[in-house]
Design a protein around this motif. Sequence first.
Motif, PDB file in Angstrom:
ATOM      1  N   GLN A 136       9.817  14.301  27.345  1.00  0.00           N
ATOM      2  CA  GLN A 136      10.341  14.205  28.746  1.00  0.00           C
ATOM      3  C   GLN A 136      11.133  15.581  29.111  1.00  0.00           C
ATOM      4  OE1 GLN A 136       9.626  11.960  31.499  1.00  0.00           O
ATOM      5  NE2 GLN A 136      10.153  13.994  32.589  1.00  0.00           N
ATOM      6  N   GLN A 141       7.407  16.478  35.232  1.00  0.00           N
ATOM      7  CA  GLN A 141       6.646  15.610  34.763  1.00  0.00           C
ATOM      8  C   GLN A 141       6.513  14.908  33.456  1.00  0.00           C
ATOM      9  OE1 GLN A 141       3.098  18.736  34.579  1.00  0.00           O
ATOM     10  NE2 GLN A 141       2.340  17.081  33.209  1.00  0.00           N
ATOM     11  N   THR A 144       5.405  12.793  28.354  1.00  0.00           N
ATOM     12  CA  THR A 144       3.824  13.100  27.711  1.00  0.00           C
ATOM     13  C   THR A 144       3.940  13.073  26.243  1.00  0.00           C
ATOM     14  OG1 THR A 144       4.116  14.581  29.586  1.00  0.00           O
ATOM     15  CG2 THR A 144       2.364  15.011  28.278  1.00  0.00           C
ATOM     16  N   VAL A 188       0.655  21.259  30.601  1.00  0.00           N
ATOM     17  CA  VAL A 188       2.335  21.023  31.053  1.00  0.00           C
ATOM     18  C   VAL A 188       2.936  21.830  31.449  1.00  0.00           C
ATOM     19  CG1 VAL A 188       4.275  20.052  30.157  1.00  0.00           C
ATOM     20  CG2 VAL A 188       2.102  18.991  29.271  1.00  0.00           C
TER      21      VAL A 188
END
Length: 273
Positions: A136, A141, A144, A188
Motif C-alpha cells: 500500500q 491506490q 495491490t 501502478v
Amino acid sequence: MTACSPQSSSADTTSTASGATSTVEVRKGGITPLVSSSTSVQLASLFALTAPVKGWFHATADQGTYVHAGDQLGVIDNQSVTTPVDGVIESVTQDNDVAEHYPLFSIRYGGMSAEVDATAMLTIIGSDQRLAGRFQITDAQGPTDCAAIVDDGAVMPASSEQDTAGSSAGPQGAESTRTLQCLFPKDVQARPGQNAVVVLTAPTIEDALILPVTAVAGRLGSGQVSKRDGDSFTTVNVKLGASDGTSIIILDGLKEGDTVASTAPNLAPGAQS
C-alpha cells in the motif's frame, strides 16, 4: 521482542507465585507466517534467479536479452529456470555444475519496488517457501499484489556496472540479512521516495500448537514461557516456529492444553531480570 535472562543457575527452574496472574492455554490452530514493513518506494534493483537444485546448469538465454514473465532461461538437472517478470538479463553464469541457490541470472526489472528485511521469517520457515505479497503506497491506490517477490541476496555483478543496491551480502560476501523486493506492477502509479507498507506472507501452517506472542520471551527459534505448575509458575524453555505477529508456533516444550502466563517471563511486574 526478547526478555532479559533470569538470574538463576538453571533457565528452566525459575518459579514465581501465581497470585492473580492471567493465563492462556496452548491450543491447536492455523497460522499464516508474515512480515510487515514500512518502507520507501525505489527503482527496482537487480535481482537474481538462483539454482533450485544442485546440478548441471545450461543457459538457453543470452546476456542482454529482453525476456518475458514465464520464459525459460535455462535448464538445471532437467528443471526449467524461468523468470517471474519481464526484464533484461544483465548477467548469466557459464554452464557449470552448480550448488543449490547458486546465482544463475541477474535480471533488471523496469519498474518500482520496495524492500523488506525478511531475515527473521526466512530463518524460521526456510528459503524454499513460495511467498506472496501486497503493498500500500501512502495516499495512493491500493492495496495491490506484488508482481513478484524476489531475493536481493545473491546478485551477480553486471558486466558493465555495479548495481547491487539492496543486496544483503557484505564486501566479503558475508550475509547478515535477507532482503526481499516486492516488485510493483508497472501500471501502478508510484514514484521513488513515496512511503509504502509491504506485507509478505508464507503458506498457512495448519494444526499447529500456538500461543500469543505476548506470552513468549524470544522469537528466533527458541524462547521461554511461564508454565503453570500447581499454584506457581515455572519458566520453561520452548522451541519456536513461525509467527503471524499475533501468535507463534510452539514446536517443542509444551503440549496442547498446557497453561502459561499471558505475559512473557521477566516482563511481569516484580519478576527478576
